[in-house]
Scaffold this motif. Structure first.
Motif, PDB file in Angstrom:
ATOM      1  N   LEU A  36       0.681  -1.219  -0.074  1.00  0.00           N
ATOM      2  CA  LEU A  36      -0.546  -0.103   0.123  1.00  0.00           C
ATOM      3  C   LEU A  36       0.775   1.185  -0.252  1.00  0.00           C
ATOM      4  O   LEU A  36       1.922   1.181   1.011  1.00  0.00           O
ATOM      5  N   VAL A  37       0.888   1.953  -1.383  1.00  0.00           N
ATOM      6  CA  VAL A  37       1.222   3.243  -0.814  1.00  0.00           C
ATOM      7  C   VAL A  37       0.735   4.881  -0.975  1.00  0.00           C
ATOM      8  O   VAL A  37       1.361   5.605   0.062  1.00  0.00           O
ATOM      9  N   LYS A  38      -0.437   5.260  -0.924  1.00  0.00           N
ATOM     10  CA  LYS A  38      -1.063   5.679  -0.597  1.00  0.00           C
ATOM     11  C   LYS A  38      -2.667   5.369   0.685  1.00  0.00           C
ATOM     12  O   LYS A  38      -3.336   5.256  -0.534  1.00  0.00           O
ATOM     13  N   VAL A  39      -2.785   6.190   0.478  1.00  0.00           N
ATOM     14  CA  VAL A  39      -4.669   6.383   1.050  1.00  0.00           C
ATOM     15  C   VAL A  39      -4.761   8.085   1.605  1.00  0.00           C
ATOM     16  O   VAL A  39      -3.712   8.828   1.736  1.00  0.00           O
ATOM     17  N   SER A  40      -5.927   8.784   0.678  1.00  0.00           N
ATOM     18  CA  SER A  40      -5.989   9.814   0.514  1.00  0.00           C
ATOM     19  C   SER A  40      -8.177   9.542   0.679  1.00  0.00           C
ATOM     20  O   SER A  40      -8.334   9.174   0.541  1.00  0.00           O
ATOM     21  N   PHE A  41      -7.675  11.267   1.866  1.00  0.00           N
ATOM     22  CA  PHE A  41      -9.497  11.194   2.077  1.00  0.00           C
ATOM     23  C   PHE A  41     -10.014  12.290   1.082  1.00  0.00           C
ATOM     24  O   PHE A  41      -9.545  12.745   0.377  1.00  0.00           O
ATOM     25  N   HIS A  42     -11.409  11.979   1.480  1.00  0.00           N
ATOM     26  CA  HIS A  42     -12.236  12.914   0.751  1.00  0.00           C
ATOM     27  C   HIS A  42     -12.149  12.982  -0.906  1.00  0.00           C
ATOM     28  O   HIS A  42     -11.339  13.779  -1.721  1.00  0.00           O
ATOM     29  N   ALA A  43     -11.744  11.722  -0.994  1.00  0.00           N
ATOM     30  CA  ALA A  43     -11.833  11.348  -2.450  1.00  0.00           C
ATOM     31  C   ALA A  43     -12.906  10.827  -3.417  1.00  0.00           C
ATOM     32  O   ALA A  43     -14.299  10.634  -3.156  1.00  0.00           O
ATOM     33  N   ARG A  89      -2.236  -5.650   9.463  1.00  0.00           N
ATOM     34  CA  ARG A  89      -1.285  -6.047   8.926  1.00  0.00           C
ATOM     35  C   ARG A  89      -0.925  -5.741   7.217  1.00  0.00           C
ATOM     36  O   ARG A  89      -1.230  -6.370   6.718  1.00  0.00           O
ATOM     37  N   LEU A  90      -0.306  -5.079   7.075  1.00  0.00           N
ATOM     38  CA  LEU A  90      -0.325  -4.711   5.246  1.00  0.00           C
ATOM     39  C   LEU A  90       1.030  -4.800   4.900  1.00  0.00           C
ATOM     40  O   LEU A  90       1.800  -4.030   6.122  1.00  0.00           O
ATOM     41  N   PRO A  91       1.540  -4.847   3.764  1.00  0.00           N
ATOM     42  CA  PRO A  91       2.662  -4.433   2.604  1.00  0.00           C
ATOM     43  C   PRO A  91       2.282  -2.854   2.742  1.00  0.00           C
ATOM     44  O   PRO A  91       1.888  -2.677   2.283  1.00  0.00           O
ATOM     45  N   LEU A  92       3.610  -2.621   3.388  1.00  0.00           N
ATOM     46  CA  LEU A  92       3.148  -0.784   2.530  1.00  0.00           C
ATOM     47  C   LEU A  92       4.814  -0.720   1.971  1.00  0.00           C
ATOM     48  O   LEU A  92       5.847  -0.732   2.463  1.00  0.00           O
ATOM     49  N   ASP A  93       4.544  -0.195   1.247  1.00  0.00           N
ATOM     50  CA  ASP A  93       5.423   1.084   0.307  1.00  0.00           C
ATOM     51  C   ASP A  93       5.310   2.459   0.708  1.00  0.00           C
ATOM     52  O   ASP A  93       4.870   3.402   0.259  1.00  0.00           O
ATOM     53  N   TRP A  94       6.787   3.065   0.719  1.00  0.00           N
ATOM     54  CA  TRP A  94       7.381   3.929   1.562  1.00  0.00           C
ATOM     55  C   TRP A  94       7.751   4.733   0.861  1.00  0.00           C
ATOM     56  O   TRP A  94       8.439   5.442   0.914  1.00  0.00           O
ATOM     57  N   ARG A  95       7.691   4.577  -0.130  1.00  0.00           N
ATOM     58  CA  ARG A  95       8.198   5.308  -1.137  1.00  0.00           C
ATOM     59  C   ARG A  95       7.942   6.870  -0.949  1.00  0.00           C
ATOM     60  O   ARG A  95       8.882   7.996  -1.559  1.00  0.00           O
ATOM     61  N   LEU A  96       6.527   7.374  -1.018  1.00  0.00           N
ATOM     62  CA  LEU A  96       6.582   8.321  -0.288  1.00  0.00           C
ATOM     63  C   LEU A  96       6.874   9.374   0.831  1.00  0.00           C
ATOM     64  O   LEU A  96       6.209  10.179   1.166  1.00  0.00           O
ATOM     65  N   SER A  97       7.576   8.571   1.094  1.00  0.00           N
ATOM     66  CA  SER A  97       7.853   9.292   2.651  1.00  0.00           C
ATOM     67  C   SER A  97       9.550   8.503   2.674  1.00  0.00           C
ATOM     68  O   SER A  97      10.364   8.028   2.952  1.00  0.00           O
TER      69      SER A  97
END
Length: 186
Positions: A36-43, A89-97
């Motif tokens: 998971l690379v991005k979660v964004s509100f009000h989409a 419990r998810l794999p996270l893609d940290w490329r945006l941080s």
């Protein structure tokens, strides 16, 4: 690179995205093969395009129920909002941080469980920078994975709720869901 919004899956590295309904409004979810690379509100599908384009990968929006990379994040978010999940419990893609922001977000993810809160100053101290409460606030504001990396659990040291990228009312709802605050009366 332009986004692809069709049923044809691109070849090579790609990004799968969708907009899902939740108890706090529509959420954009995006994942790469790394996580998971991005979660964004009000989409919305209309506002998602520019955000997806900025991620710089071949983007693919699957039909509902046809998610490959997003199936588990969607399942876990649904369980979280139903009160049935306390730890993602998810794999996270940290490329945006990166740098200090990533260090703070990873510490938050490791050490502040469901139903708990931490002050900005305390979180700064946990990463070895006790005078960096404002920098911790900036890290929370840049969090590409809110909800999953639960920046709503970071509050003001004096007891105030603090800010939140999804809006203070959204933060109140999430903290009430986790039992930290009483349910809103209205």
């Amino acid at each position: 690179m332009d986004s692809v919004d069709s049923t044809e899956r691109p070849r090579g590295p790609h990004l799968e995205w969708t907009v899902v309904a939740s108890a706090i409004g529509p959420l954009l979810l995006a994942a790469t093969p790394e996580g998971l690379v991005k979660v964004s509100f009000h989409a919305s599908p209309e506002t998602a395009g520019p955000l997806i384009d900025r991620l710089g990968a071949a983007a693919f929006r699957p039909a509902p129920g046809e998610e490959v990379l997003l199936a588990e994040p969607i399942r876990q978010l649904t369980a979280y909002f139903a009160g049935d999940l306390r730890r993602f419990r998810l794999p996270l893609d940290w490329r945006l941080s990166s740098g200090f922001h990533r260090q703070v977000l990873q510490e938050l993810d490791r050490s502040v469980p469901y139903g708990a809160v931490v002050g900005y100053g305390e979180l700064a101290a946990r990463v070895g920078q006790p005078g960096a409460a404002q920098a911790v606030g900036a890290a929370m504001g840049s969090n590409p994975l809110p909800l999953v990396v639960a920046c709503h659990r970071v509050v003001e040291n004096g007891g105030g709720i603090g800010g939140f990228g999804g809006g203070v009312e959204t933060k109140r709802i999430l903290l009430a869901l986790e039992g930290v605050l009483p349910e809103p009366l209205f």
